[in-house]
Design a protein around this motif. Sequence first.
Motif, PDB file in Angstrom:
ATOM      1  N   GLU A 259      -0.107  -2.871   2.346  1.00 58.07           N
ATOM      2  CA  GLU A 259       0.915  -2.401   3.996  1.00 58.07           C
ATOM      3  C   GLU A 259      -0.295  -1.681   5.170  1.00 58.07           C
ATOM      4  O   GLU A 259      -0.429  -2.182   6.047  1.00 58.07           O
ATOM      5  CB  GLU A 259       0.977   0.108   3.413  1.00 58.07           C
ATOM      6  CG  GLU A 259       2.243  -0.346   2.601  1.00 58.07           C
ATOM      7  CD  GLU A 259       2.264  -0.257   1.442  1.00 58.07           C
ATOM      8  OE1 GLU A 259       3.277  -0.269   0.812  1.00 58.07           O
ATOM      9  OE2 GLU A 259       1.124  -0.451   0.808  1.00 58.07           O
ATOM     10  N   TYR A 260      -2.042  -1.807   4.397  1.00 56.87           N
ATOM     11  CA  TYR A 260      -3.097  -2.307   5.268  1.00 56.87           C
ATOM     12  C   TYR A 260      -3.578  -3.499   5.407  1.00 56.87           C
ATOM     13  O   TYR A 260      -4.693  -2.888   5.513  1.00 56.87           O
ATOM     14  CB  TYR A 260      -4.074  -0.826   5.188  1.00 56.87           C
ATOM     15  CG  TYR A 260      -3.456   0.506   5.366  1.00 56.87           C
ATOM     16  CD1 TYR A 260      -4.022   1.126   6.920  1.00 56.87           C
ATOM     17  CD2 TYR A 260      -2.216   1.101   4.231  1.00 56.87           C
ATOM     18  CE1 TYR A 260      -2.958   2.343   6.628  1.00 56.87           C
ATOM     19  CE2 TYR A 260      -2.034   2.945   4.560  1.00 56.87           C
ATOM     20  CZ  TYR A 260      -1.930   3.194   5.543  1.00 56.87           C
ATOM     21  OH  TYR A 260      -1.258   4.151   5.344  1.00 56.87           O
ATOM     22  N   GLY A 261      -2.770  -4.542   5.089  1.00 60.00           N
ATOM     23  CA  GLY A 261      -3.073  -6.067   4.491  1.00 60.00           C
ATOM     24  C   GLY A 261      -4.600  -6.375   3.687  1.00 60.00           C
ATOM     25  O   GLY A 261      -4.405  -7.512   3.585  1.00 60.00           O
ATOM     26  N   GLY A 262      -3.850  -5.472   2.737  1.00 55.27           N
ATOM     27  CA  GLY A 262      -4.136  -5.979   1.516  1.00 55.27           C
ATOM     28  C   GLY A 262      -2.642  -7.215   0.532  1.00 55.27           C
ATOM     29  O   GLY A 262      -2.520  -7.571   1.215  1.00 55.27           O
ATOM     30  N   ASP A 263      -3.920  -7.704  -0.474  1.00 56.08           N
ATOM     31  CA  ASP A 263      -3.145  -8.777  -0.828  1.00 56.08           C
ATOM     32  C   ASP A 263      -2.763  -8.453  -2.546  1.00 56.08           C
ATOM     33  O   ASP A 263      -2.894  -9.814  -2.991  1.00 56.08           O
ATOM     34  CB  ASP A 263      -3.574 -10.198  -0.763  1.00 56.08           C
ATOM     35  CG  ASP A 263      -4.780 -10.359  -1.529  1.00 56.08           C
ATOM     36  OD1 ASP A 263      -5.670  -9.481  -1.376  1.00 56.08           O
ATOM     37  OD2 ASP A 263      -5.557 -11.832  -0.032  1.00 56.08           O
TER      38      ASP A 263
END
Length: 430
Positions: free
Chosen positions: A301-305
């Motif tokens: 949700e904060y740009g993680g993958d």
Amino acid sequence: MKKTVYSLSVGFGIILLTSAFFEKPFNDDPKTSKIKPDDNNGGIKLASGFGATVVSEATGKARHIKVLPNGTIYIKNSNAKDDKGITVLKDTNGDGKADETEYFGNYGGTGIDIHNGYLYASSNSEVFRYKLDVNGNVIDKKNPETVITGLPDLKQHESKPFTFDESGNIYVTIGAPSNVCQEKDRQKGSPGMNPCPLLEKNGGIWQFKADKLNQKQENGVRFATGIRNAVALDWDSNTKTLYALQHGRDMLFQHFPEMFSAEKGAELPSEEFLSVKKGDDFGWPYSYYDLDKKQMMLCPEYGGDGKKTYTKAKKPIMGFPGHWAPNDVLFYHSNQFPAKYKNGAFICFHGSWNRAPLNQAGYFVAFVPFKNGVPSGPYEVFAEDFAGGPEIKSPGDAKSRPMGLAEGPDGSLYITDSVKGKVWRVMYNK
């Protein structure tokens, strides 16, 4: 013959069990105890050399528990009904079974403890205290003093567990009413709010004065942040350190199937064992802990993958597989158990709902050895078979769910169950 002042109900908010006085209240030698384990250890399986007796079969939806030096046991229940929030059970004949019952109080919750001659108990928004006499009896059952009031009760992670240090402070969890601080909670595709506004009053542990009345949240100090929800709290008097276990976030697979398999979503994120110092930030909602990688990872949700790490959070001292729901932790300081258990930590894993397609897991009490304030080895299963079988599909199928832990004056370990409120007393037999 059992003497009961009022009939027992699963709706009680706090359970108080008073067992017979020990000839030597702090006697740690199990050979002098007259209490013998039940033939089947109350239906649970224990580590080799241990036995258990059932103190009470049903005390309500039991949560945390405290045992006094004279044998008095206090248990907090999640629900209250008909002004019966606190239950008093006494073992008048010394057989280890509760045989006298009395009730008072009108609120549910989780936290229970003793401090400076008072019984402290929490609802989901307040912390109260009752003055005790020299025998551990509450003097005024109808008029508790209010220590803390007006804490957030937002119907998600709303319980207020607490613990005390030796310097007159009380530490209270204020859980986050959210999964991962999305703009729309638990909605696929909704981004995380950055910065997360919930962290101002939620998602951490607050420190208050233990003996000051009518405090509000703004009178306390945010001791640590970035903790989604820590039901398990304990101040270790040996290391003078606050410890907590965090419930990890949900829905990694459900919201990001392109990054996480269903099996990975069941095992991640890890449940985190935290050593908590003033000012610590443990990363929620921006990060989670991956037990396999031994790294803090950036939340999607904060740009993680699933690959990007997060370096701003303090790492846990130990991780466990996801969705085991650690709900109590106790540092053991007595001598009844073998030497390896002294100064180590027992943890109640309550079991959680979010492990599909895998079977439910948790539902046991673990032991973690400690040295110099950190784990010195892997965890061990200490007590298990609470749920009634390995094929539990949902928490509602569990026969029992271990919830609370307490150390007795003779070194016995007490365990509560949140389904019907069964209470076990575990002793070492060798």
